[in-house]
Design an enzyme around this catalytic site. Structure first.
Site, PDB file in Angstrom:
ATOM      1  N   ARG A 131       9.802   0.907  15.475  1.00 44.60           N
ATOM      2  CA  ARG A 131      11.219   0.623  15.211  1.00 44.60           C
ATOM      3  C   ARG A 131      11.993   0.378  16.500  1.00 44.60           C
ATOM      4  O   ARG A 131      12.795  -0.541  16.597  1.00 44.60           O
ATOM      5  CB  ARG A 131      11.864   1.853  14.566  1.00 44.60           C
ATOM      6  CG  ARG A 131      11.720   1.931  13.087  1.00 44.60           C
ATOM      7  CD  ARG A 131      12.555   3.118  12.643  1.00 44.60           C
ATOM      8  NE  ARG A 131      12.405   3.367  11.232  1.00 44.60           N
ATOM      9  CZ  ARG A 131      12.859   4.455  10.620  1.00 44.60           C
ATOM     10  NH1 ARG A 131      13.470   5.394  11.320  1.00 44.60           N
ATOM     11  NH2 ARG A 131      12.709   4.614   9.343  1.00 44.60           N
ATOM     12  N   PRO A 156       6.344   8.681  24.328  1.00 36.87           N
ATOM     13  CA  PRO A 156       5.949   9.290  23.056  1.00 36.87           C
ATOM     14  C   PRO A 156       6.003  10.815  23.160  1.00 36.87           C
ATOM     15  O   PRO A 156       6.075  11.359  24.261  1.00 36.87           O
ATOM     16  CB  PRO A 156       4.501   8.821  22.896  1.00 36.87           C
ATOM     17  CG  PRO A 156       4.003   8.629  24.288  1.00 36.87           C
ATOM     18  CD  PRO A 156       5.194   8.202  25.117  1.00 36.87           C
ATOM     19  N   GLY A 166      14.463  12.597  17.166  1.00 36.69           N
ATOM     20  CA  GLY A 166      13.950  13.960  17.323  1.00 36.69           C
ATOM     21  C   GLY A 166      14.985  14.959  16.861  1.00 36.69           C
ATOM     22  O   GLY A 166      15.815  14.660  15.995  1.00 36.69           O
ATOM     23  N   SER A 167      14.959  16.126  17.475  1.00 35.52           N
ATOM     24  CA  SER A 167      15.838  17.207  17.024  1.00 35.52           C
ATOM     25  C   SER A 167      17.277  16.991  17.497  1.00 35.52           C
ATOM     26  O   SER A 167      17.518  16.352  18.523  1.00 35.52           O
ATOM     27  CB  SER A 167      15.314  18.536  17.562  1.00 35.52           C
ATOM     28  OG  SER A 167      15.317  18.499  18.970  1.00 35.52           O
ATOM     29  N   GLU A 171      18.647   9.306  16.302  1.00 37.74           N
ATOM     30  CA  GLU A 171      18.168   9.617  14.945  1.00 37.74           C
ATOM     31  C   GLU A 171      17.715  11.068  14.980  1.00 37.74           C
ATOM     32  O   GLU A 171      16.675  11.385  15.543  1.00 37.74           O
ATOM     33  CB  GLU A 171      16.991   8.702  14.566  1.00 37.74           C
ATOM     34  CG  GLU A 171      17.316   7.226  14.532  1.00 37.74           C
ATOM     35  CD  GLU A 171      18.216   6.843  13.362  1.00 37.74           C
ATOM     36  OE1 GLU A 171      18.448   7.672  12.462  1.00 37.74           O
ATOM     37  OE2 GLU A 171      18.714   5.706  13.369  1.00 37.74           O
ATOM     38  N   ARG A 231       5.326  14.504   1.479  1.00 39.04           N
ATOM     39  CA  ARG A 231       4.775  13.451   2.327  1.00 39.04           C
ATOM     40  C   ARG A 231       4.696  13.975   3.763  1.00 39.04           C
ATOM     41  O   ARG A 231       5.622  14.666   4.229  1.00 39.04           O
ATOM     42  CB  ARG A 231       5.763  12.282   2.251  1.00 39.04           C
ATOM     43  CG  ARG A 231       5.288  10.965   2.714  1.00 39.04           C
ATOM     44  CD  ARG A 231       6.195   9.878   2.142  1.00 39.04           C
ATOM     45  NE  ARG A 231       7.587  10.017   2.534  1.00 39.04           N
ATOM     46  CZ  ARG A 231       8.166   9.348   3.526  1.00 39.04           C
ATOM     47  NH1 ARG A 231       7.480   8.492   4.241  1.00 39.04           N
ATOM     48  NH2 ARG A 231       9.439   9.511   3.794  1.00 39.04           N
ATOM     49  N   CYS A 247      11.988  13.596   8.674  1.00 39.97           N
ATOM     50  CA  CYS A 247      13.431  13.845   8.805  1.00 39.97           C
ATOM     51  C   CYS A 247      14.170  13.589   7.498  1.00 39.97           C
ATOM     52  O   CYS A 247      15.174  14.221   7.220  1.00 39.97           O
ATOM     53  CB  CYS A 247      14.010  12.995   9.923  1.00 39.97           C
ATOM     54  SG  CYS A 247      13.635  11.268   9.708  1.00 39.97           S
ATOM     55  N   GLU A 294      16.661  22.938   8.739  1.00 38.60           N
ATOM     56  CA  GLU A 294      15.658  21.942   8.366  1.00 38.60           C
ATOM     57  C   GLU A 294      14.296  22.649   8.304  1.00 38.60           C
ATOM     58  O   GLU A 294      13.891  23.294   9.271  1.00 38.60           O
ATOM     59  CB  GLU A 294      15.645  20.857   9.449  1.00 38.60           C
ATOM     60  CG  GLU A 294      14.732  19.725   9.155  1.00 38.60           C
ATOM     61  CD  GLU A 294      14.825  18.620  10.217  1.00 38.60           C
ATOM     62  OE1 GLU A 294      15.086  18.925  11.387  1.00 38.60           O
ATOM     63  OE2 GLU A 294      14.630  17.463   9.849  1.00 38.60           O
TER      64      GLU A 294
HETATM   65  P1  NAP Z   1      12.099  17.135  19.656  1.00 37.42           P
HETATM   66  O1  NAP Z   1      11.620  18.423  20.168  1.00 37.42           O
HETATM   67  O2  NAP Z   1      13.523  16.837  19.757  1.00 37.42           O
HETATM   68  O3  NAP Z   1      11.223  16.037  20.404  1.00 37.42           O
HETATM   69  C1  NAP Z   1      11.391  14.658  20.204  1.00 37.42           C
HETATM   70  C2  NAP Z   1      11.037  13.939  21.469  1.00 37.42           C
HETATM   71  O4  NAP Z   1      11.944  14.328  22.482  1.00 37.42           O
HETATM   72  C3  NAP Z   1       9.647  14.238  21.998  1.00 37.42           C
HETATM   73  O5  NAP Z   1       9.135  13.079  22.592  1.00 37.42           O
HETATM   74  C4  NAP Z   1       9.938  15.293  23.052  1.00 37.42           C
HETATM   75  O6  NAP Z   1       8.980  15.394  24.048  1.00 37.42           O
HETATM   76  C5  NAP Z   1      11.217  14.746  23.619  1.00 37.42           C
HETATM   77  N1  NAP Z   1      12.004  15.691  24.389  1.00 37.42           N
HETATM   78  C6  NAP Z   1      12.108  17.031  24.266  1.00 37.42           C
HETATM   79  N2  NAP Z   1      12.967  17.508  25.197  1.00 37.42           N
HETATM   80  C7  NAP Z   1      13.398  16.436  25.907  1.00 37.42           C
HETATM   81  C8  NAP Z   1      14.288  16.259  26.999  1.00 37.42           C
HETATM   82  N3  NAP Z   1      14.922  17.286  27.556  1.00 37.42           N
HETATM   83  N4  NAP Z   1      14.468  15.020  27.466  1.00 37.42           N
HETATM   84  C9  NAP Z   1      13.840  13.955  26.922  1.00 37.42           C
HETATM   85  N5  NAP Z   1      12.995  14.062  25.897  1.00 37.42           N
HETATM   86  C10 NAP Z   1      12.787  15.282  25.389  1.00 37.42           C
HETATM   87  O7  NAP Z   1      11.751  16.919  18.131  1.00 37.42           O
HETATM   88  P2  NAP Z   1      10.361  17.116  17.448  1.00 37.42           P
HETATM   89  O8  NAP Z   1      10.144  18.575  17.341  1.00 37.42           O
HETATM   90  O9  NAP Z   1       9.326  16.315  18.098  1.00 37.42           O
HETATM   91  O10 NAP Z   1      10.612  16.413  16.017  1.00 37.42           O
HETATM   92  C11 NAP Z   1      11.211  17.045  14.961  1.00 37.42           C
HETATM   93  C12 NAP Z   1      12.659  16.660  14.819  1.00 37.42           C
HETATM   94  O11 NAP Z   1      12.840  15.245  14.841  1.00 37.42           O
HETATM   95  C13 NAP Z   1      13.239  17.087  13.511  1.00 37.42           C
HETATM   96  O12 NAP Z   1      14.484  17.669  13.697  1.00 37.42           O
HETATM   97  C14 NAP Z   1      13.367  15.800  12.722  1.00 37.42           C
HETATM   98  O13 NAP Z   1      14.306  15.797  11.719  1.00 37.42           O
HETATM   99  C15 NAP Z   1      13.671  14.840  13.766  1.00 37.42           C
HETATM  100  N6  NAP Z   1      13.338  13.484  13.304  1.00 37.42           N
HETATM  101  C16 NAP Z   1      14.355  12.647  12.988  1.00 37.42           C
HETATM  102  C17 NAP Z   1      14.105  11.373  12.518  1.00 37.42           C
HETATM  103  C18 NAP Z   1      15.224  10.431  12.173  1.00 37.42           C
HETATM  104  O14 NAP Z   1      14.978   9.241  12.097  1.00 37.42           O
HETATM  105  N7  NAP Z   1      16.431  10.877  11.973  1.00 37.42           N
HETATM  106  C19 NAP Z   1      12.782  10.950  12.396  1.00 37.42           C
HETATM  107  C20 NAP Z   1      11.760  11.832  12.723  1.00 37.42           C
HETATM  108  C21 NAP Z   1      12.063  13.102  13.188  1.00 37.42           C
HETATM  109  P3  NAP Z   1       7.850  16.544  23.964  1.00 37.42           P
HETATM  110  O15 NAP Z   1       6.889  16.061  22.967  1.00 37.42           O
HETATM  111  O16 NAP Z   1       7.283  16.635  25.320  1.00 37.42           O
HETATM  112  O17 NAP Z   1       8.533  17.801  23.529  1.00 37.42           O
END
Ligand code: NAP
Ligand code: MG
Length: 490
Positions: free
Chosen positions: A172, A188, A241-242, A263, A291, A297, A394
């Site tokens: 995307r 990633p 992400g979060s 997002e 799923r 999310c 969540e």
């Molecule tokens: P996350 O901890 O926020 O991580 C997402 C990405 O951000 C990963 O690549 C992570 O790297 C990176 N990251 C973490 N800290 C960072 C920083 N300080 N600077 C730059 N990048 C950083 O989220 P997650 O645990 O992977 O995913 C779950 C969350 O994503 C859920 O809340 C979900 O709802 C949300 N999500 C939203 C959507 C949407 O379209 N709205 C879609 C999918 C998921 P690392 O892997 O090294 O931690």
């Protein structure tokens, strides 16, 4: 392809580039560091990938910045051709990509195949759409001169993706940025970098020029983002992400006024109203909730059912959940694979244990027989109050909570009682009522009698703590462009 490792999959060996993709070359990290990627079905590492340092990130930005001008000036027809070739490349590599997604995330391989095809469709859509972009030429209401508007690429873009859709989330962002004429740096998630490595290889083979796409996995995301976002050459950050990390990136974007798309998390309500097709609603709730083992999310987090049909709906829903088969992701008969990591299992278990201690009841019966890997059974809880932690957080796991509502108004009131605003699902055969509820829901997306919303041509995105901006549709390309206004004296 230099610097690669062979990974064995049930459909044969797959060659994975293990370096960083910078300036069109697969290179070592400057400090030669690598990190391991684990298979959640077994808990074992299966590949080691270069671990980008902040210095590597600057090298990637040097490359992206150097490639920006010429890429931004290519014709949309040229970019369309390359986007189409990427779609073809994704389909050619569908088998290896889906096995790699399955291996590094634990997504059942059938679902992973769907993710690959969905990603190819994004590139199909963008290849069609990008040649259709138009500017405007108009006379202002008071006359006197002319207003011309046109769109220009925003510039080098930093794309940060989560682990739950390792290919789709990258597709995307990268797709829209390339269509818009931007060079990119893709980071990633550390848990799932392997898919992006293969994706990078496919894009290079499709003819993306050197430096236009750079891929830099890292185990130190925080240091990487601080370094890149302090550099004024970076003009855009697109993050999925979060909410917590998104909010942090918004702060980092402020000093250099970097454009952002966010997002973020969700707490999706799934509302079933009197007069709904209850059998369909129950079957669809299983899809909307379970799923990708609920690590989505847009997952249905809160199943909100009108009181008069609650008993019938719940019986059908629990019966369907009890049929779900849990097992290793590479087994094609499995519905639910492991969760992505051990910490994910701990978080979900803790949330459920707290809800049960507070008085919720576990009403499903699936158990897990695996002795290794990060497995957690699909569960349904009932009897939780709207004040429990599980109602406001969540869940991001295979746990559904069924709540009852007095009527549609009460259901909407509870649906909106959250900081999040990504998606809401409504089930009703009364289209007028369903539309009225859709208007009342404070979310960026509403699904009526449908459990899946992802669609390349539609604008995907949340409001409130769920995000800023859109991915998909024409708006998705615009997120990577500046609109320029030219005032022309006549
Ligand atoms: P996350 O901890 O926020 O991580 C997402 C990405 O951000 C990963 O690549 C992570 O790297 C990176 N990251 C973490 N800290 C960072 C920083 N300080 N600077 C730059 N990048 C950083 O989220 P997650 O645990 O992977 O995913 C779950 C969350 O994503 C859920 O809340 C979900 O709802 C949300 N999500 C939203 C959507 C949407 O379209 N709205 C879609 C999918 C998921 P690392 O892997 O090294 O931690
Ligand atoms: Mg995280």
């Amino acid at each position: 392809m230099r610097k690669s490792q062979i990974v064995e999959t049930p459909r044969g060996p797959v060659e994975i580039p293990t370096g960083l993709l910078i300036g069109g070359e697969w290179v070592d990290a400057e400090n030669r560091k690598q990190f391991e990627v684990f298979n959640p079905s077994t808990g074992l590492a299966f590949v080691s990938i270069a671990d980008a340092s902040p210095k590597d990130a600057v090298r990637a930005l040097d490359a992206a910045d150097g490639a920006q001008e010429s890429w931004g000036k290519t014709s949309s027809r040229h970019r369309s051709t390359i986007l189409r070739r990427i779609a073809d490349g994704l389909r050619e590599h569908a088998s290896s990509l889906s096995w790699i997604i399955s291996a590094e995330l634990g997504k059942p391989v059938r679902e992973a195949e769907g993710e690959v095809e969905g990603s190819a469709q994004i590139f199909d859509f963008l290849a069609d759409q990008v040649t259709q972009q138009r500017g405007t030429y108009s006379t202002p209401p008071n006359g006197g001169f002319r207003v011309i508007t046109t769109h220009e690429p925003i510039g080098p873009s930093y794309l940060v993706t989560p682990w739950n859709f390792p290919l789709l989330m990258s597709a995307r962002k990268v797709g829209a940025a390339l269509a818009a004429g931007c060079s990119v740096i893709l980071k990633p998630a550390a848990q799932t970098p392997t898919t992006s490595q293969l994706f990078g290889h496919i894009m290079m083979k499709a003819g993306v020029p050197e430096g236009v796409v750079n891929v830099i996995p890292t185990s130190s995301a925080s240091e990487q983002s601080s370094e890149l976002m302090a550099d004024p050459r970076l003009r855009k950050v697109s993050f999925t992400g979060s909410t917590q990390v998104g909010s942090h990136l918004l702060k980092l974007a402020a000093p250099n006024v970097i454009a952002t798309s966010m997002e973020l998390g969700g707490n999706g309500p799934f509302i079933v109203l009197e007069g709904a097709d209850i059998k369909k609603a129950a079957e669809d709730a299983v899809i909307a909730k379970y799923r990708n083992a609920g690590q989505v999310c847009v997952a249905a987090n809160r199943i909100i059912v009108e009181k008069s049909i609650e008993e019938e709906f719940t019986a059908k829903f629990v019966a369907a959940v009890n049929e779900l088969k849990v097992g290793p992701a590479h087994d094609p008969s499995v519905d639910i694979g492991p969760l992505a990591s051990e910490s994910q299992v701990c978080d979900v278990r803790e949330l459920v244990e707290q809800a049960v201690a507070e008085g919720a009841e576990l009403i499903s019966e699936v158990t897990v027989s695996e002795t290794s890997g990060y497995f957690y059974p699909p569960q349904v809880l009932a009897g939780a109050s709207r004040e429990f932690r599980i109602a406001s957080e969540e869940i991001f796991g295979p746990v559904a909570v069924v709540y009852s509502a007095e009527n549609a108004e009460d259901a909407i009131q509870f649906a909106n009682a959250t900081e999040y605003g990504l998606v809401g699902y409504i089930y009703s055969e009364d289209v007028g009522m369903a539309l009225k509820c859709a208007e009342e829901l404070k979310t960026g997306i509403v699904a009526i009698n449908r459990p899946v919303v992802a669609e390349p041509s539609a604008p995907f995105g949340g409001i409130k703590a769920s995000g800023l901006g859109k991915e998909g549709g024409e708006d998705g390309i615009r997120e990577f462009q500046n609109e320029k206004y030219i005032a022309l004296a006549l």
